[in-house]
Scaffold this motif. Structure first.
Motif, PDB file in Angstrom:
ATOM      1  N   PHE A 116      77.433  93.592  17.311  1.00 25.64           N
ATOM      2  CA  PHE A 116      77.219  94.820  16.561  1.00 25.64           C
ATOM      3  C   PHE A 116      78.521  95.614  16.552  1.00 25.64           C
ATOM      4  O   PHE A 116      79.133  95.844  17.592  1.00 25.64           O
ATOM      5  CB  PHE A 116      76.117  95.666  17.214  1.00 25.64           C
ATOM      6  CG  PHE A 116      74.748  95.076  17.074  1.00 25.64           C
ATOM      7  CD1 PHE A 116      73.998  95.323  15.942  1.00 25.64           C
ATOM      8  CD2 PHE A 116      74.209  94.280  18.067  1.00 25.64           C
ATOM      9  CE1 PHE A 116      72.727  94.787  15.802  1.00 25.64           C
ATOM     10  CE2 PHE A 116      72.949  93.741  17.935  1.00 25.64           C
ATOM     11  CZ  PHE A 116      72.196  93.990  16.802  1.00 25.64           C
ATOM     12  N   THR A 117      78.948  96.029  15.373  1.00 21.86           N
ATOM     13  CA  THR A 117      80.173  96.827  15.290  1.00 21.86           C
ATOM     14  C   THR A 117      79.802  98.310  15.290  1.00 21.86           C
ATOM     15  O   THR A 117      78.895  98.720  14.561  1.00 21.86           O
ATOM     16  CB  THR A 117      80.954  96.496  14.007  1.00 21.86           C
ATOM     17  OG1 THR A 117      80.094  96.700  12.888  1.00 21.86           O
ATOM     18  CG2 THR A 117      81.428  95.065  14.026  1.00 21.86           C
ATOM     19  N   PRO A 118      80.476  99.115  16.094  1.00 19.65           N
ATOM     20  CA  PRO A 118      80.155 100.547  16.117  1.00 19.65           C
ATOM     21  C   PRO A 118      80.561 101.215  14.804  1.00 19.65           C
ATOM     22  O   PRO A 118      81.470 100.761  14.109  1.00 19.65           O
ATOM     23  CB  PRO A 118      80.968 101.085  17.292  1.00 19.65           C
ATOM     24  CG  PRO A 118      82.036 100.075  17.518  1.00 19.65           C
ATOM     25  CD  PRO A 118      81.513  98.755  17.052  1.00 19.65           C
TER      26      PRO A 118
END
Length: 142
Positions: free
Chosen positions: A63-65
């Motif tokens: 998951f990319t912030p």
């Protein structure tokens, strides 16, 4: 069934007369009863989407912030306005949902009369004679 209903369960086609098995893709109580009668494992009839192997596949990707909201580009799309009538209220007394009739009208019951002083303006709980401050007017000061 104990209720007298007859429901047909077809394990090969994965159908049940109650239709829960087809809709939810989870064995209903009728399927579990049939599996118990035939000494079959009911877990074989649970759809793959509910199995932990499938749930783990969701989390295998990184998951990319989103980052700081100040760096996001300005939004150019339509503005959505919420309908306040659809909002759920969790605090306070629930709203009255029944239809009112002539018995609910204050005019039909007559005016509100105080049981302490007899005035028609207020009730006993709002009577000025009901709540006197302690020591006011009754004490001679000695």
């Amino acid at each position: 069934m104990t209720s007298g209903k007859v429901l047909v369960v077809d394990l090969a086609r994965q159908t049940c007369g109650c239709r829960h098995f087809q809709v939810e893709r989870i064995p209903c109580r009728h399927v579990i009863a049939c599996c118990a009668n035939q000494r079959l494992d009911w877990q074989l009839y649970v759809h793959d989407v509910y199995k932990m192997t499938e749930v783990r596949k969701v989390y295998r990707f990184e998951f990319t912030p989103l980052g700081d909201p100040e760096t996001w580009p300005a939004y150019e799309g339509p503005t959505m306005v919420a309908n306040p009538a659809l909002r759920r209220t969790s605090k306070g007394r629930p709203k009255l949902t029944r239809y009112l009739n002539e018995m609910d009208s204050r005019d039909m019951r007559g005016p509100r009369i105080c049981r302490l002083c007899g005035a028609q303006v207020h009730s006993r709980s709002r009577c000025p004679q009901h709540a006197r401050p302690s020591g006011a007017g009754d004490d001679d000061g000695s």
